[in-house]
Structure formats: structure tokens, C-alpha cells
Design an enzyme around this catalytic site. Structure first.
Site, PDB file in Angstrom:
ATOM      1  N   ASN A  32      39.790  48.754  86.449  1.00 39.64           N
ATOM      2  CA  ASN A  32      40.478  49.826  87.192  1.00 39.64           C
ATOM      3  C   ASN A  32      40.551  49.623  88.698  1.00 39.64           C
ATOM      4  O   ASN A  32      40.933  50.547  89.408  1.00 39.64           O
ATOM      5  CB  ASN A  32      39.760  51.156  86.943  1.00 39.64           C
ATOM      6  CG  ASN A  32      39.762  51.535  85.491  1.00 39.64           C
ATOM      7  OD1 ASN A  32      40.803  51.788  84.915  1.00 39.64           O
ATOM      8  ND2 ASN A  32      38.589  51.543  84.887  1.00 39.64           N
ATOM      9  N   ASN A  89      23.257  53.638  70.745  1.00 44.09           N
ATOM     10  CA  ASN A  89      22.686  53.053  71.967  1.00 44.09           C
ATOM     11  C   ASN A  89      21.617  54.028  72.449  1.00 44.09           C
ATOM     12  O   ASN A  89      21.925  55.041  73.082  1.00 44.09           O
ATOM     13  CB  ASN A  89      23.790  52.874  73.011  1.00 44.09           C
ATOM     14  CG  ASN A  89      23.283  52.189  74.269  1.00 44.09           C
ATOM     15  OD1 ASN A  89      22.085  51.925  74.405  1.00 44.09           O
ATOM     16  ND2 ASN A  89      24.181  51.920  75.197  1.00 44.09           N
ATOM     17  N   ASN A  95      29.201  49.483  87.039  1.00 47.77           N
ATOM     18  CA  ASN A  95      28.052  49.910  87.829  1.00 47.77           C
ATOM     19  C   ASN A  95      27.022  48.786  87.831  1.00 47.77           C
ATOM     20  O   ASN A  95      26.456  48.439  88.848  1.00 47.77           O
ATOM     21  CB  ASN A  95      27.496  51.209  87.249  1.00 47.77           C
ATOM     22  CG  ASN A  95      26.468  51.792  88.165  1.00 47.77           C
ATOM     23  OD1 ASN A  95      26.590  51.708  89.383  1.00 47.77           O
ATOM     24  ND2 ASN A  95      25.420  52.347  87.593  1.00 47.77           N
ATOM     25  N   GLY A  96      26.794  48.208  86.649  1.00 50.89           N
ATOM     26  CA  GLY A  96      26.091  46.924  86.554  1.00 50.89           C
ATOM     27  C   GLY A  96      27.147  45.842  86.453  1.00 50.89           C
ATOM     28  O   GLY A  96      28.169  46.055  85.796  1.00 50.89           O
ATOM     29  N   VAL A 131      35.085  48.722  87.110  1.00 48.88           N
ATOM     30  CA  VAL A 131      35.755  48.236  88.320  1.00 48.88           C
ATOM     31  C   VAL A 131      36.753  47.121  87.963  1.00 48.88           C
ATOM     32  O   VAL A 131      37.883  47.084  88.466  1.00 48.88           O
ATOM     33  CB  VAL A 131      34.724  47.706  89.340  1.00 48.88           C
ATOM     34  CG1 VAL A 131      35.416  47.233  90.604  1.00 48.88           C
ATOM     35  CG2 VAL A 131      33.687  48.775  89.655  1.00 48.88           C
ATOM     36  N   GLY A 132      36.346  46.214  87.097  1.00 46.68           N
ATOM     37  CA  GLY A 132      37.219  45.097  86.716  1.00 46.68           C
ATOM     38  C   GLY A 132      38.514  45.578  86.088  1.00 46.68           C
ATOM     39  O   GLY A 132      39.587  45.013  86.328  1.00 46.68           O
ATOM     40  N   ARG A 185      22.387  48.915  69.637  1.00 44.80           N
ATOM     41  CA  ARG A 185      22.339  48.060  70.825  1.00 44.80           C
ATOM     42  C   ARG A 185      20.869  47.888  71.205  1.00 44.80           C
ATOM     43  O   ARG A 185      20.124  48.864  71.337  1.00 44.80           O
ATOM     44  CB  ARG A 185      23.090  48.738  71.962  1.00 44.80           C
ATOM     45  CG  ARG A 185      23.076  47.903  73.200  1.00 44.80           C
ATOM     46  CD  ARG A 185      23.819  48.573  74.321  1.00 44.80           C
ATOM     47  NE  ARG A 185      23.970  47.629  75.403  1.00 44.80           N
ATOM     48  CZ  ARG A 185      24.527  47.919  76.562  1.00 44.80           C
ATOM     49  NH1 ARG A 185      24.998  49.117  76.775  1.00 44.80           N
ATOM     50  NH2 ARG A 185      24.616  47.013  77.495  1.00 44.80           N
ATOM     51  N   HIS A 231      24.638  42.081  79.292  1.00 43.48           N
ATOM     52  CA  HIS A 231      26.047  42.399  79.003  1.00 43.48           C
ATOM     53  C   HIS A 231      26.615  41.407  77.988  1.00 43.48           C
ATOM     54  O   HIS A 231      27.834  41.187  77.935  1.00 43.48           O
ATOM     55  CB  HIS A 231      26.943  42.329  80.263  1.00 43.48           C
ATOM     56  CG  HIS A 231      26.655  43.360  81.308  1.00 43.48           C
ATOM     57  ND1 HIS A 231      26.697  43.080  82.659  1.00 43.48           N
ATOM     58  CD2 HIS A 231      26.334  44.671  81.214  1.00 43.48           C
ATOM     59  CE1 HIS A 231      26.423  44.164  83.346  1.00 43.48           C
ATOM     60  NE2 HIS A 231      26.176  45.148  82.497  1.00 43.48           N
ATOM     61  N   ARG A 242      21.863  47.955  92.377  1.00 42.38           N
ATOM     62  CA  ARG A 242      20.961  46.786  92.351  1.00 42.38           C
ATOM     63  C   ARG A 242      21.361  45.790  93.428  1.00 42.38           C
ATOM     64  O   ARG A 242      22.548  45.554  93.662  1.00 42.38           O
ATOM     65  CB  ARG A 242      21.022  46.092  90.990  1.00 42.38           C
ATOM     66  CG  ARG A 242      20.526  46.932  89.842  1.00 42.38           C
ATOM     67  CD  ARG A 242      20.432  46.065  88.576  1.00 42.38           C
ATOM     68  NE  ARG A 242      20.252  46.876  87.395  1.00 42.38           N
ATOM     69  CZ  ARG A 242      21.102  46.943  86.364  1.00 42.38           C
ATOM     70  NH1 ARG A 242      22.208  46.195  86.371  1.00 42.38           N
ATOM     71  NH2 ARG A 242      20.859  47.707  85.344  1.00 42.38           N
ATOM     72  N   ARG A 293      34.905  54.192  93.616  1.00 45.34           N
ATOM     73  CA  ARG A 293      35.960  55.117  94.070  1.00 45.34           C
ATOM     74  C   ARG A 293      35.565  55.766  95.392  1.00 45.34           C
ATOM     75  O   ARG A 293      36.374  55.896  96.306  1.00 45.34           O
ATOM     76  CB  ARG A 293      36.218  56.194  93.012  1.00 45.34           C
ATOM     77  CG  ARG A 293      37.016  55.652  91.843  1.00 45.34           C
ATOM     78  CD  ARG A 293      36.945  56.568  90.665  1.00 45.34           C
ATOM     79  NE  ARG A 293      35.601  56.561  90.076  1.00 45.34           N
ATOM     80  CZ  ARG A 293      35.327  56.922  88.846  1.00 45.34           C
ATOM     81  NH1 ARG A 293      36.282  57.345  88.067  1.00 45.34           N
ATOM     82  NH2 ARG A 293      34.096  56.877  88.378  1.00 45.34           N
ATOM     83  N   GLU A 330      32.218  47.228  73.939  1.00 42.66           N
ATOM     84  CA  GLU A 330      30.921  46.797  73.408  1.00 42.66           C
ATOM     85  C   GLU A 330      30.622  47.448  72.058  1.00 42.66           C
ATOM     86  O   GLU A 330      30.048  46.820  71.171  1.00 42.66           O
ATOM     87  CB  GLU A 330      29.820  47.115  74.422  1.00 42.66           C
ATOM     88  CG  GLU A 330      29.960  46.278  75.688  1.00 42.66           C
ATOM     89  CD  GLU A 330      29.022  46.702  76.804  1.00 42.66           C
ATOM     90  OE1 GLU A 330      27.871  46.276  76.794  1.00 42.66           O
ATOM     91  OE2 GLU A 330      29.460  47.459  77.689  1.00 42.66           O
TER      92      GLU A 330
HETATM   93  P1  AMP Z   1      31.102  51.070  84.297  1.00 41.07           P
HETATM   94  O1  AMP Z   1      29.662  50.854  84.632  1.00 41.07           O
HETATM   95  O2  AMP Z   1      31.736  49.922  83.586  1.00 41.07           O
HETATM   96  O3  AMP Z   1      31.353  52.391  83.626  1.00 41.07           O
HETATM   97  O4  AMP Z   1      31.888  51.160  85.712  1.00 41.07           O
HETATM   98  C1  AMP Z   1      31.611  52.173  86.639  1.00 41.07           C
HETATM   99  C2  AMP Z   1      32.299  51.824  87.939  1.00 41.07           C
HETATM  100  O5  AMP Z   1      33.714  51.696  87.718  1.00 41.07           O
HETATM  101  C3  AMP Z   1      32.126  52.880  89.036  1.00 41.07           C
HETATM  102  O6  AMP Z   1      31.738  52.269  90.244  1.00 41.07           O
HETATM  103  C4  AMP Z   1      33.512  53.446  89.177  1.00 41.07           C
HETATM  104  O7  AMP Z   1      33.776  53.827  90.480  1.00 41.07           O
HETATM  105  C5  AMP Z   1      34.398  52.297  88.805  1.00 41.07           C
HETATM  106  N1  AMP Z   1      35.706  52.820  88.448  1.00 41.07           N
HETATM  107  C6  AMP Z   1      36.044  53.535  87.381  1.00 41.07           C
HETATM  108  N2  AMP Z   1      37.347  53.926  87.452  1.00 41.07           N
HETATM  109  C7  AMP Z   1      37.812  53.414  88.621  1.00 41.07           C
HETATM  110  C8  AMP Z   1      39.065  53.458  89.291  1.00 41.07           C
HETATM  111  N3  AMP Z   1      40.086  54.116  88.744  1.00 41.07           N
HETATM  112  N4  AMP Z   1      39.187  52.792  90.480  1.00 41.07           N
HETATM  113  C9  AMP Z   1      38.150  52.126  91.023  1.00 41.07           C
HETATM  114  N5  AMP Z   1      36.936  52.072  90.443  1.00 41.07           N
HETATM  115  C10 AMP Z   1      36.773  52.704  89.263  1.00 41.07           C
END
Ligand code: AMP
Length: 394
Positions: free
Chosen positions: A331, A7, A207-208, A328-329, A89, A178, A237, A281, A380
Site C-alpha cells: 500500500n 494464530n 510493521n515488522g 507497506v509493500g 502458526r 515471516h 524495532r 501513514r 499467510e
Molecule cells: P502490516 O504489519 O503488514 O499489517 O503493515 C502495517 C503497516 O502498513 C503500517 O505501518 C501501516 O501504516 C502500513 N500501511 C497500511 N496501509 C497503508 C497505506 N494505505 N499507505 C501506507 N502505509 C500503509
């Protein structure tokens, strides 16, 4: 079989060496500060090594990756012959790619022609491809596009309601991103349900963030658009926004359109509303500490995600399964709960105990929920490795 998944960004390059059949990752890492000085972070299992290595271009970065993969101390292979193929990618496949493709001159030309649609990412992805061609000229390489999975959308989903000439002359339409993640989840869902016919809404929330409406494995609609700026609000965004906001801000503050879009891409979303952070978080902590802006950012996010799920339930005439994936989804139990609370009207009901799960595939809906709700961790890189293996093995 070993597939090296790449990537490439403008000054960075992530890699994973993996087995597409088992999903086992033998080694992975990141080259940073390419064109500046160069740093390699390489991980094998729990062991991590960081090396400063000059990387004047992506070619030196790839060469450094191959060297460390064969390193007697930190390596995992004896020779480059043990790498069977390389999967890249690529952000934007425009209207030219509805699937992954073996990289040849025609494929490279088509990726170049998509640069106006992905002006930041496609050139960087091409640098990664060319660097691999230079360092491993005989290795089969495959391009996997972030947009390809969404190419099954019907025109009513992908066309913008602007004059047709912009679509016909300039390919202006919804593409979605995505796609590799949404495709991976759609395949997992087919395997979870043990059938090919299902109506799914997948929430890729990181994040996205983007959502997709999937019928029988095919994408019918998705929330991102011509660019990843559209859809739900994200870490930095804005998500969907009235175009007149851009006009107003540019006029009032003497900003160029590019400057305004930079603000919408990098300073908006959760960061913009909370004024604290783009990271969920931090927002959850801020909200717990009584920061109302953090609470509002989280509420706005869940509200907009729920609205998309509701609209996709209408688009699909009902749904069988709702999935949550990405940072986020996977965790964020509180975020999932807040989203699903809005969806009680369509019979969505979570099991609060099961919803505590983080980072593991699991059904989190209550037995009497009318819609199954699952956490399905995305992968991915594995999807890229599998597509690469499928194409290379014929
Ligand atoms: P990604 O772009 O898929 O890596 O997701 C990043 C986002 O996931 C960030 O906003 C993190 O705060 C959130 N995230 C990761 N771990 C946790 C957690 N244990 N609880 C809540 N949000 C999380």
C-alpha cells in the site's frame, strides 16, 4: 475442505475458517484479553459481532470460537464435523523443522525444545495447540513454522561469525521469520512467471519487515536473524545494530540487557527516529507537514531496504524479479518508489502510473526495466491452510 487457521498469542488468538483450494474465508475473528476477561470479535463478510465472553485460558477462547462458528445467527457451519483440520502458526521451529508438520507428541516436544529460541511466542503457540487438542481431540492439527522456509539457507548465510561452540552447543544462528509469507510469495512468483527457475528478492514490508533472497523457490538468505529484531529498521524495532550500542546504553543508564532489548524491540525503528509513530501513514502525513524526523525515518527505512536488495542481488548474482508485500509493500507507492530509485544502477525502473496500485497483484515496473517489479499481496493464512491440507490429505 474447511481448515481452521489459528494464530495464538499470549493473550490473544486470531482465527480464520477457510477453504485451502479457493482461498475463500468463510469467517474470521479475534479473541482478546484472554486470562484477563475475554472479548470475541467475529466477522462474516461485512458483518461484525463483538461479544464479551469469559476466557480464563486459551481453551475457553477456542470453545467460544467453535460456538460462534456454529451460532444460528452469526455462524457459518452446523457442526464442528465441518472443520476438517486445524493449522497453527508457530513462531520458532529452530533447527528441528524445515517444513510444516502434523502435530503429535514428538512435534509438541520439539516445539517445547525451541522455547529458548522463541521465549515469548512458542509458549503461546503451544497454548493454542493444547487448547484445540482439549476441545477437538480427534481433529488433525498441523504446525506451520515462521522459520521453516529459511532452512534452505547455506551455512555462509546462516552462521554468525562468532565462535563455533555457540552454534554447536546452543543453535545460535540466523533463522529468519515471516517464512510463511516469503514462501507464499515465492510460490506466487513461480506461478506468475510460469517457471520454477528464477532469482527473486521479496520485500515483506509491514510493521515488522524482512527481505529474503530466493533462488528457484528456495530461500538463500534473509534479513531477520536469531530473532525478528535483525535486518531493516521496522515500526518499533531497530533492525541491525552494533552490539556495543547495547553495552554502552546498559552501562550508562543502568539498564539490564532485557530492558535495553525491550527498547530496541518496542521503542526504536520508525517510532524511535520519528518520535511520532510506528505507522507509515502517520509518518507520511508528518513528513508532508514538514516534520523532518518523520522524513528521516522514511528515508532511513528506504535506504536500508535498498541496501539489502543490492546485497541480495550480489548474493544471487543478479535478480529477475523484485516483489513488494505486506502493509507497506502493498500500500505504499512512495516507499516503493524511494526504494527503487536507489536500484536504478541495476536497471530497476518503475512505471509511475502502475506503481499507484494498492493491495492488488500487479507488475509495476516499466517495460524497459531490467528487473520485473511486482506488488504481490501476501496471504499467510492461506499458506497455513494449504500446508495443513497437503499434510492432512497425504
Ligand atoms: P502490516 O504489519 O503488514 O499489517 O503493515 C502495517 C503497516 O502498513 C503500517 O505501518 C501501516 O501504516 C502500513 N500501511 C497500511 N496501509 C497503508 C497505506 N494505505 N499507505 C501506507 N502505509 C500503509
Amino acid at each position: 475442505m474447511n481448515v481452521l487457521v489459528i494464530n495464538a498469542g499470549s493473550s490473544s488468538l486470531k482465527y480464520q475458517l477457510m477453504n485451502p483450494e479457493t482461498g475463500d474465508v468463510t469467517a474470521k475473528g479475534l479473541c482478546e484479553r484472554i486470562y484477563i476477561d475475554g472479548r470475541l470479535t467475529h466477522k462474516v463478510g461485512d458483518k461484525k459481532v463483538v461479544k464479551d465472553i469469559p476466557m480464563p485460558t486459551h481453551s475457553e477462547a477456542i470453545a467460544a470460537v467453535l460456538e460462534i462458528l456454529q451460532d444460528p445467527e452469526h455462524g457459518v457451519i452446523k457442526s464442528v464435523d465441518e472443520i476438517d483440520a486445524v493449522g497453527h502458526r508457530v513462531l520458532h521451529g529452530g533447527m528441528k523443522f524445515s517444513d510444516s508438520c502434523i502435530i503429535d507428541d514428538a512435534c509438541i516436544k520439539a516445539i517445547e525444545e525451541c522455547i529458548p529460541l522463541g521465549p515469548l511466542h512458542n509458549p503461546a503457540n503451544l497454548m493454542g495447540i493444547r487448547a484445540c487438542q482439549a476441545v477437538m481431540p480427534t481433529k488433525p492439527q498441523v504446525a506451520v513454522f515462521d522459520t521453516a522456509f529459511h532452512m534452505t539457507m547455506p551455512p555462509k548465510a546462516y552462521r554468525y561469525a562468532i565462535p563455533t561452540e555457540y552454534y554447536e552447543n546452543d543453535d545460535i544462528r540466523r533463522y529468519g521469520f515471516h517464512g510463511t509469507s516469503h514462501k507464499y510469495i515465492a510460490r506466487r512468483v513461480a506461478s506468475i512467471l510460469g517457471k520454477k527457475e528464477f532469482k527473486l528478492v521479496n520485500c515483506h514490508l509491514g510493521n515488522g519487515s524482512s527481505l529474503s533472497a530466493v533462488k528457484d523457490g528456495k530461500c538463500m538468505d534473509t534479513s531477520m536473524g536469531l530473532s525478528p529484531l535483525a535486518g531493516v529498521p521496522m515500526g518499533t524495532r531497530s533492525g541491525d545494530i552494533d552490539a556495543c550500542v547495547v553495552q554502552f546504553i546498559c552501562n550508562k543508564y543502568g539498564m539490564s540487557v532485557d530492558e535495553c532489548l525491550n527498547m530496541l524491540n518496542k521503542k526504536s525503528g520508525m517510532l524511535g527516529i520519528s518520535g511520532v509513530s510506528s505507522d507509515f501513514r502517520d509518518l507520511e502525513q508528518g513528513s508532508a507537514d514538514g516534520n523532518e524526523n518523520c522524513t528521516l525515518a522514511l528515508e532511513k527505512f528506504c535506504y536500508e531496504v535498498a541496501k539489502y536488495v543490492g546485497s541480495y542481488a550480489a548474493a544471487l548474482n543478479g535478480i529477475d524479479i523484485l516483489t513488494f508485500t505486506a502493509g507497506v509493500g502493498e500500500n505504499g507507492p512512495d516507499t516503493r518508489q524511494m526504494i527503487c530509485d536507489y536500484l536504478a544502477f541495476m536497471g530497476v525502473k518503475l512505471d509511475p502510473e502502475k506503481n499507484k496500485i494498492r493491495g492488488k497483484e500487479m507488475m509495476i515496473s516499466a517495460p524497459d526495466s531490467k528487473v520485473q517489479v511486482w506488488v504481490v499481496p501476501t496471504n499467510e493464512e492461506l499458506m497455513i491452510a494449504q500446508d495443513t491440507a497437503e499434510l492432512v490429505n497425504g
